[in-house]
Design a protein around this motif. Structure first.
Motif, PDB file in Angstrom:
ATOM      1  N   GLY A  60       9.774   5.995  -2.547  1.00 57.55           N
ATOM      2  CA  GLY A  60      10.155   5.268  -1.185  1.00 57.55           C
ATOM      3  C   GLY A  60      10.299   3.671  -1.450  1.00 57.55           C
ATOM      4  O   GLY A  60      11.131   3.237  -0.557  1.00 57.55           O
ATOM      5  N   LYS A  61       9.966   3.092  -2.372  1.00 54.38           N
ATOM      6  CA  LYS A  61      10.264   1.751  -2.757  1.00 54.38           C
ATOM      7  C   LYS A  61      11.972   1.533  -2.730  1.00 54.38           C
ATOM      8  O   LYS A  61      12.553   0.712  -2.194  1.00 54.38           O
ATOM      9  CB  LYS A  61       9.871   1.282  -3.888  1.00 54.38           C
ATOM     10  CG  LYS A  61      10.034   0.042  -4.247  1.00 54.38           C
ATOM     11  CD  LYS A  61       8.968  -0.588  -5.545  1.00 54.38           C
ATOM     12  CE  LYS A  61       9.406  -2.121  -5.452  1.00 54.38           C
ATOM     13  NZ  LYS A  61       9.489  -2.846  -6.428  1.00 54.38           N
ATOM     14  N   THR A  62      12.275   2.544  -3.615  1.00 52.06           N
ATOM     15  CA  THR A  62      13.921   2.710  -3.889  1.00 52.06           C
ATOM     16  C   THR A  62      14.608   2.774  -2.785  1.00 52.06           C
ATOM     17  O   THR A  62      15.695   2.012  -1.953  1.00 52.06           O
ATOM     18  CB  THR A  62      14.479   3.654  -4.700  1.00 52.06           C
ATOM     19  OG1 THR A  62      13.784   3.202  -6.004  1.00 52.06           O
ATOM     20  CG2 THR A  62      15.840   3.698  -4.810  1.00 52.06           C
ATOM     21  N   VAL A  63      14.264   3.774  -1.458  1.00 50.98           N
ATOM     22  CA  VAL A  63      14.826   4.149  -0.357  1.00 50.98           C
ATOM     23  C   VAL A  63      14.554   2.986   0.499  1.00 50.98           C
ATOM     24  O   VAL A  63      15.592   2.720   1.262  1.00 50.98           O
ATOM     25  CB  VAL A  63      14.212   5.464   0.289  1.00 50.98           C
ATOM     26  CG1 VAL A  63      14.710   5.700   1.714  1.00 50.98           C
ATOM     27  CG2 VAL A  63      14.304   6.620  -0.599  1.00 50.98           C
ATOM     28  N   GLU A  85       9.077  -6.659   1.298  1.00 55.13           N
ATOM     29  CA  GLU A  85       7.570  -5.868   1.397  1.00 55.13           C
ATOM     30  C   GLU A  85       7.153  -5.491   2.741  1.00 55.13           C
ATOM     31  O   GLU A  85       6.019  -5.544   2.965  1.00 55.13           O
ATOM     32  CB  GLU A  85       6.643  -7.483   0.794  1.00 55.13           C
ATOM     33  CG  GLU A  85       7.085  -7.903  -0.435  1.00 55.13           C
ATOM     34  CD  GLU A  85       6.774  -6.827  -1.554  1.00 55.13           C
ATOM     35  OE1 GLU A  85       5.689  -5.970  -1.364  1.00 55.13           O
ATOM     36  OE2 GLU A  85       7.637  -6.701  -2.446  1.00 55.13           O
ATOM     37  N   ALA A  86       8.131  -5.128   3.355  1.00 60.54           N
ATOM     38  CA  ALA A  86       8.068  -4.536   4.832  1.00 60.54           C
ATOM     39  C   ALA A  86       7.310  -5.609   5.949  1.00 60.54           C
ATOM     40  O   ALA A  86       6.710  -5.150   6.840  1.00 60.54           O
ATOM     41  CB  ALA A  86       6.992  -3.173   4.532  1.00 60.54           C
ATOM     42  N   ASP A 114       4.676  11.869  13.113  1.00 58.10           N
ATOM     43  CA  ASP A 114       5.973  12.529  13.864  1.00 58.10           C
ATOM     44  C   ASP A 114       6.816  11.336  14.368  1.00 58.10           C
ATOM     45  O   ASP A 114       7.948  11.578  14.390  1.00 58.10           O
ATOM     46  CB  ASP A 114       5.582  13.729  14.464  1.00 58.10           C
ATOM     47  CG  ASP A 114       4.957  14.840  13.868  1.00 58.10           C
ATOM     48  OD1 ASP A 114       5.231  15.079  12.685  1.00 58.10           O
ATOM     49  OD2 ASP A 114       4.426  15.749  14.563  1.00 58.10           O
ATOM     50  N   MET A 115       6.058  10.284  15.084  1.00 56.09           N
ATOM     51  CA  MET A 115       6.937   9.491  15.849  1.00 56.09           C
ATOM     52  C   MET A 115       7.658   8.485  14.816  1.00 56.09           C
ATOM     53  O   MET A 115       8.632   8.012  14.923  1.00 56.09           O
ATOM     54  CB  MET A 115       5.836   8.539  16.551  1.00 56.09           C
ATOM     55  CG  MET A 115       6.691   7.635  17.575  1.00 56.09           C
ATOM     56  SD  MET A 115       5.692   6.878  18.456  1.00 56.09           S
ATOM     57  CE  MET A 115       6.729   6.025  19.678  1.00 56.09           C
ATOM     58  N   LEU A 116       6.949   8.254  13.609  1.00 57.75           N
ATOM     59  CA  LEU A 116       7.567   7.406  12.400  1.00 57.75           C
ATOM     60  C   LEU A 116       8.754   8.248  12.014  1.00 57.75           C
ATOM     61  O   LEU A 116       9.629   7.425  11.812  1.00 57.75           O
ATOM     62  CB  LEU A 116       6.395   7.246  11.507  1.00 57.75           C
ATOM     63  CG  LEU A 116       5.499   6.168  11.817  1.00 57.75           C
ATOM     64  CD1 LEU A 116       4.414   6.193  10.508  1.00 57.75           C
ATOM     65  CD2 LEU A 116       5.718   4.788  12.268  1.00 57.75           C
ATOM     66  N   MET A 117       8.662   9.524  11.748  1.00 59.90           N
ATOM     67  CA  MET A 117       9.655  10.197  11.173  1.00 59.90           C
ATOM     68  C   MET A 117      10.878  10.208  12.308  1.00 59.90           C
ATOM     69  O   MET A 117      12.001  10.078  11.909  1.00 59.90           O
ATOM     70  CB  MET A 117       9.306  11.671  10.852  1.00 59.90           C
ATOM     71  CG  MET A 117       8.243  11.695   9.470  1.00 59.90           C
ATOM     72  SD  MET A 117       9.307  11.686   8.086  1.00 59.90           S
ATOM     73  CE  MET A 117      10.207  12.850   8.121  1.00 59.90           C
ATOM     74  N   ALA A 151       9.877   6.729   2.537  1.00 57.39           N
ATOM     75  CA  ALA A 151       9.969   5.487   2.910  1.00 57.39           C
ATOM     76  C   ALA A 151       8.554   5.063   3.641  1.00 57.39           C
ATOM     77  O   ALA A 151       8.026   3.988   3.544  1.00 57.39           O
ATOM     78  CB  ALA A 151      11.035   5.361   3.803  1.00 57.39           C
ATOM     79  N   ILE A 152       7.972   6.104   4.297  1.00 59.83           N
ATOM     80  CA  ILE A 152       6.961   6.064   5.146  1.00 59.83           C
ATOM     81  C   ILE A 152       5.882   5.853   3.902  1.00 59.83           C
ATOM     82  O   ILE A 152       4.807   5.026   4.079  1.00 59.83           O
ATOM     83  CB  ILE A 152       6.445   7.058   5.974  1.00 59.83           C
ATOM     84  CG1 ILE A 152       7.625   7.150   7.346  1.00 59.83           C
ATOM     85  CG2 ILE A 152       5.156   7.128   6.572  1.00 59.83           C
ATOM     86  CD1 ILE A 152       7.657   8.269   8.037  1.00 59.83           C
ATOM     87  N   ALA A 153       5.976   6.494   3.136  1.00 64.43           N
ATOM     88  CA  ALA A 153       4.769   6.442   1.805  1.00 64.43           C
ATOM     89  C   ALA A 153       4.727   5.047   1.508  1.00 64.43           C
ATOM     90  O   ALA A 153       3.613   4.454   1.225  1.00 64.43           O
ATOM     91  CB  ALA A 153       4.904   7.441   0.995  1.00 64.43           C
ATOM     92  N   PHE A 154       5.943   4.480   1.111  1.00 63.20           N
ATOM     93  CA  PHE A 154       5.985   3.282   0.638  1.00 63.20           C
ATOM     94  C   PHE A 154       5.464   2.093   1.587  1.00 63.20           C
ATOM     95  O   PHE A 154       4.569   1.349   0.835  1.00 63.20           O
ATOM     96  CB  PHE A 154       7.395   2.741   0.350  1.00 63.20           C
ATOM     97  CG  PHE A 154       7.550   1.388  -0.212  1.00 63.20           C
ATOM     98  CD1 PHE A 154       7.292   0.881  -1.225  1.00 63.20           C
ATOM     99  CD2 PHE A 154       8.156   0.414   0.781  1.00 63.20           C
ATOM    100  CE1 PHE A 154       7.513  -0.471  -1.764  1.00 63.20           C
ATOM    101  CE2 PHE A 154       8.374  -0.955   0.487  1.00 63.20           C
ATOM    102  CZ  PHE A 154       8.076  -1.345  -0.860  1.00 63.20           C
TER     103      PHE A 154
END
Length: 139
Positions: A37-40, A52-53, A85-88, A117-120
């Motif tokens: 996710g960091k790469t994505v 850093e989001a 689901d909303m984040l996705m 990406a969400i996990a990151f």
């Protein structure tokens, strides 16, 4: 009751994502997903949301065109108010439905990339924020 529901949700997402081993304690994702996710995130999200989001400086103030700047995703904004689901959906469909400018990534990123990406960015959430997200709607 809540702990059982939360655990079930964590297990369900792990099964759906194909990542049943090595989940980060108390979270739905694995360390491998965070690293991917960091790469994505760096390649697709960081130019707007920050490396850093952390989001834009005045992310709550509308721009001249009426849209909002990119919000922080690191737990200091409102991303934790939204279920998985909303984040996705926001990643896939873009931010226009929510008043933002974020482009849609549904045809650019695979579902696994979107989850990573969400996990990151969720890995940046402290336990209090993550637990609040889980209790509020989470998975």
């Amino acid at each position: 009751m809540f702990k059982t529901k939360a655990l079930f949700g964590v297990l369900l997402v792990a099964l759906l994502s194909g990542c049943t081993e090595g989940t980060v304690e108390g979270r739905w994702y694995t360390q491998v997903q965070i690293e991917h996710g960091k790469t994505v995130f760096e390649e697709n999200c960081a130019s707007c949301h920050g490396t850093e989001a952390q989001g834009s400086f005045n992310w709550r103030k509308r721009l001249e065109d009426g849209t909002y700047p990119p919000p922080p995703l690191n737990g200091t904004g409102h991303a934790w108010h939204h279920p998985f689901d909303m984040l996705m959906g926001t990643i896939a469909q873009g931010g226009a439905p929510m008043g933002g400018q974020m482009p849609a990534f549904g045809d650019v990123l695979s579902k696994d990339d979107q989850k990573a990406a969400i996990a990151f960015f969720q890995s940046k959430w402290d336990k209090r924020i993550y637990d609040a997200w889980s209790e509020r709607s989470g998975l």
